[in-house]
Design a protein around this motif. Structure first.
Motif, PDB file in Angstrom:
ATOM      1  N   UNK A   1       1.212  41.144  22.653  1.00 21.76           N
ATOM      2  CA  UNK A   1       0.829  39.973  21.584  1.00 21.76           C
ATOM      3  C   UNK A   1      -0.409  40.140  20.997  1.00 21.76           C
ATOM      4  N   UNK A   2      -0.682  40.066  19.858  1.00 23.08           N
ATOM      5  CA  UNK A   2      -2.173  40.172  19.399  1.00 23.08           C
ATOM      6  C   UNK A   2      -2.511  38.835  19.025  1.00 23.08           C
ATOM      7  N   UNK A   3      -3.566  38.210  18.903  1.00 25.06           N
ATOM      8  CA  UNK A   3      -4.071  37.020  18.485  1.00 25.06           C
ATOM      9  C   UNK A   3      -3.892  37.026  17.038  1.00 25.06           C
ATOM     10  N   UNK A   4      -3.928  37.840  16.244  1.00 17.91           N
ATOM     11  CA  UNK A   4      -4.030  37.794  14.842  1.00 17.91           C
ATOM     12  C   UNK A   4      -2.390  37.528  14.396  1.00 17.91           C
ATOM     13  N   UNK A   5      -1.535  37.830  15.244  1.00 15.68           N
ATOM     14  CA  UNK A   5      -0.182  37.216  14.904  1.00 15.68           C
ATOM     15  C   UNK A   5      -0.126  35.687  14.519  1.00 15.68           C
TER      16      UNK A   5
ATOM     17  N   UNK B   1       4.140  37.614  12.425  1.00 16.78           N
ATOM     18  CA  UNK B   1       4.463  38.769  13.382  1.00 16.78           C
ATOM     19  C   UNK B   1       4.809  39.960  12.578  1.00 16.78           C
ATOM     20  N   UNK B   2       4.825  41.231  13.199  1.00 17.51           N
ATOM     21  CA  UNK B   2       5.313  42.278  12.139  1.00 17.51           C
ATOM     22  C   UNK B   2       6.622  41.962  11.977  1.00 17.51           C
TER      23      UNK B   2
ATOM     24  N   UNK C   1      10.173  38.397  17.950  1.00 18.06           N
ATOM     25  CA  UNK C   1       9.603  39.317  18.739  1.00 18.06           C
ATOM     26  C   UNK C   1       8.778  40.388  17.956  1.00 18.06           C
ATOM     27  N   UNK C   2       7.754  40.762  18.389  1.00 13.83           N
ATOM     28  CA  UNK C   2       6.849  41.766  17.571  1.00 13.83           C
ATOM     29  C   UNK C   2       7.576  43.180  17.688  1.00 13.83           C
TER      30      UNK C   2
END
Ligand code: HEM
Length: 173
Positions: free
Chosen positions: A1-5, A10-11, A163-164
């Motif tokens: 998980x990235x903070x930028x999400x 999400x992707x 989900x990413x």
């Protein structure tokens, strides 16, 4: 998980596109309502609908532009994608200026249930720029493929779940 999400989405589920639907919808309704008022289909209601939709559009433009800007910052400067995205940004910011001017200069007449011809022209120019910006936004996504995963065989339950997914970094290419 990235903070930028949190701010880029999400992707596979970016935040900017759904916000653009609300923004474009509000400005489109505003333009249609102004047209209805100017040609006499409505008596006062078109003017009220026009101004309120403009204000709503200007409010949602805030998060729309910020999420677009955050995606734009991830693009490598000088690439063809960057040129298209920068043209899109200029068109959308210009459209916003015209809609804001229409709301400001049209306010007095709006309180009397009218759309002034000046404010109507500003609205039409804003709508033209919005259409151009939408075309360029479409080119970013559907031509350059920015943020598109194209996982044709992804099982539905995974495709729709938050989900990413792996995101190809073609945006930087
Ligand atoms: C009124 C404000 C804006 C509107 C209505 C708008 C509209 C759009 C539309 C319609 C798309 C295509 C999305 C799709 O069809 O799925 C798009 C994509 C995009 N826009 Fe905007 N845009 C706005 C502001 C901005 C700004 C200010 C920037 C950059 C500083 C920007 C950067 C992008 C980028 C990078 C994409 C590619 C897809 C993504 O990032 O999710 N936009 N925009």
């Amino acid at each position: 998980m990235k903070l930028s999400y949190l701010w880029r989405g999400l992707p596979g589920h970016p935040i900017h596109p759904p916000l653009t639907d609300a923004t474009i919808g509000a400005y489109t309704f505003a333009t249609a309502a102004a047209f209805a008022e100017v040609v006499g289909i409505t008596e006062d209601s078109g003017a009220y609908g026009w101004w309120i939709a403009l204000i709503f559009g200007l409010i949602v433009t805030g998060p729309t532009a910020v999420t677009g800007l955050l995606d734009w910052l991830s693009i490598e400067r000088g690439t063809e994608l960057w040129k298209t995205a920068t043209s899109h940004m200029i068109a959308m910011l210009s459209a916003t200026v015209f809609f804001a001017l229409a709301a400001i200069f049209g306010h007095d007449k709006y309180t009397q249930g009218d759309v002034s011809s000046g404010a109507f022209i500003l609205t039409l120019i804003g709508f033209g720029l919005l259409t151009l910006g939408g075309w360029l936004g479409g080119a970013i996504v559907y031509v350059h493929g920015m943020r598109v995963l194209n996982l044709v065989k992804e099982p539905t339950e995974r495709a729709v779940s938050p989900v990413p997914h792996p995101e190809k970094e073609i945006a930087e290419g």
